[in-house]
Design a protein around this motif. Sequence first.
Motif, mmCIF file in Angstrom:
data_model
loop_
_atom_site.group_PDB
_atom_site.id
_atom_site.type_symbol
_atom_site.label_atom_id
_atom_site.label_comp_id
_atom_site.label_asym_id
_atom_site.label_seq_id
_atom_site.Cartn_x
_atom_site.Cartn_y
_atom_site.Cartn_z
ATOM 1 N N PRO A 41 -5.551 6.650 7.534
ATOM 2 C CA PRO A 41 -4.855 6.681 6.328
ATOM 3 C C PRO A 41 -3.306 6.870 6.398
ATOM 4 N N THR A 42 -2.810 7.597 7.379
ATOM 5 C CA THR A 42 -1.334 8.064 7.557
ATOM 6 C C THR A 42 -0.684 6.831 8.211
ATOM 7 N N ALA A 50 -0.214 -10.369 4.342
ATOM 8 C CA ALA A 50 0.216 -11.498 3.542
ATOM 9 C C ALA A 50 -0.287 -11.340 1.863
ATOM 10 N N ASN A 51 -1.229 -10.382 1.612
ATOM 11 C CA ASN A 51 -1.412 -10.093 0.306
ATOM 12 C C ASN A 51 -0.478 -9.003 -0.361
ATOM 13 N N LEU A 52 -0.200 -8.043 0.559
ATOM 14 C CA LEU A 52 0.835 -7.000 0.181
ATOM 15 C C LEU A 52 2.159 -7.648 -0.190
ATOM 16 N N ILE A 106 2.706 1.647 8.038
ATOM 17 C CA ILE A 106 2.740 0.153 8.159
ATOM 18 C C ILE A 106 3.085 -0.408 6.628
ATOM 19 N N MET A 107 2.325 -0.089 5.737
ATOM 20 C CA MET A 107 2.936 -0.245 4.076
ATOM 21 C C MET A 107 4.352 -0.331 4.025
ATOM 22 N N ASP A 108 4.639 1.041 4.144
ATOM 23 C CA ASP A 108 6.225 1.284 3.753
ATOM 24 C C ASP A 108 7.033 0.623 4.588
#
Length: 530
Positions: free
Chosen positions: A221-222, A270-272, A227-229
């Motif tokens: 999760p971390t 791509a979805n994010l 990566i999302m940020d």
Amino acid sequence: MMIMGDVWSQLGPSLTALVFIWTLYRNYFPPELRIYITTYTHKVYCFFYPYIHITFHEFEGDGTFISLFDRNKVFVAIERYLGNNSSENAKRLVAKGIKDSSQSVVLSMDDHEEVVEVYQGVKVWWSSNQKPPKGQTISYFPREDDKRYFQLKFHRKNRDIITRSYLKHVLDEGEAIAVKDRKRKLYTNNKSDHWHGWRSTKWSHVVFKHPSTFNTLAMEPTRRQQIMDELINFSNSKDYYAKIGKAWKRGYLLYGPPGTGKSSMIAAMANLLQYDVYDLELTAVKDNSELRKLLIETSDKAIIVIEDIDCSLDLTGQRKKKEEEEKDKEKEEKDPIKKDLLKEIEKKKGSEVTLSGLLNVIDGLWSAIGDERIIIFTTNYADKLDPALIRRGRMDNRIELSYCCFEAFKVLANNYLDVEYHQLFPEIKRMLGETKITPADVAESLMPKSAGEEADTCLKRLIKSLEAAKEEARLRAEEEEKIKAAKEEEDRKKKQAAEDNKKAESLVTENGNVKENGNAKENGNTKNDN
């Protein structure tokens, strides 16, 4: 009633006088004088009229074939903005079906409709209008004078805030709405043999519907949140990239064994970000020039993917030195059959894309064509890639997708079984620490095989799979140990044989020298006797 009668009795002669004056004006004033009078009348009117009008036409009329069918991007953005923000205030709306939109129907203002909006305390009026055609004609081409247009009205004291801030706000919002509502696409490149023709394109596409998200990725999760940020920060960094003088792009290298989720990671990205995906098949590209042409045809807000880069072309660091190439050429010239065979292979060679050409596309001058792009390479063996291809600045982030850990397993258990904790979790955690198994294999074991199958059964099946994988790894290790021992024994025998041969040659040489010395001595004695 008497008052209304008096009004009409006075209005009639006034209208008659105005019609008489207008007739005299049209018939007896020359066109040059009428233009002069109209111009100055308009100036006087504008001097006292406190409002400013800005018109946005649907089509840009430069008279070319393309412009007749190419809608003005500014008009489209305003249409999206007004449809999303002002449709609630409009009394008459038009429903339109948009081909590339995820919405089946998009609402926009009908003709001759007006809505009011307030921006930072400033009141503006938007109206939708349409010019009627000047004459009845039949044509294959749309006429410029019967197209729709939007008109913006505002008080002249607010000119600065409207031109410098409000219009930019409207266009940015309209483009953001279009990106959000559009159908995202998955592209693949066509061979250059199919680039020509009326409807031919360099890219073919289908609607992108991959369901993978970061919430479904089997990942710690971390690390997943990092990566999302990073991706969200990249999508909001247009001004920052312009400030530091870099193209607005970012490179990612995804590497790890097969089945560890590299393709799912791309789909989640791509979805994010709501980006299109361009799956670039390098083996279908003939040369560097075609590669650049393909890049030009890609859109902004896109992910360009080259999967299995180590298998696509000979770009994996296997560079030969000049001396080795010269030696190879000499060998080819000595063997005429091999030389002819190599010529045939060169003729059939599908691609001449070079490492230099690829580097220029992803990090050279051509990389600045387009904004907000992510370039992704995937490989199973990162150590096989040329260091120049994956250095920092080209591949900004290297993400290793490895075997399944316990944290990744918990994500999969929650996704597939809706289970956050189970009594078998400690046993599974222990076995995952001892066994290498990919997330794909774990997911296959967790997936129910029938409608009534419970989580207990799926988790026990996973434990059996882990036991089988552990036993397989043990047997493989034993086999590798045997092979290693056999090789070492073979090397030892070869070394012993070489030493024995060396001793034998040494002994033969010594015996030959003794015999030769003896013959020389005997010959010397015979000579002395004579």
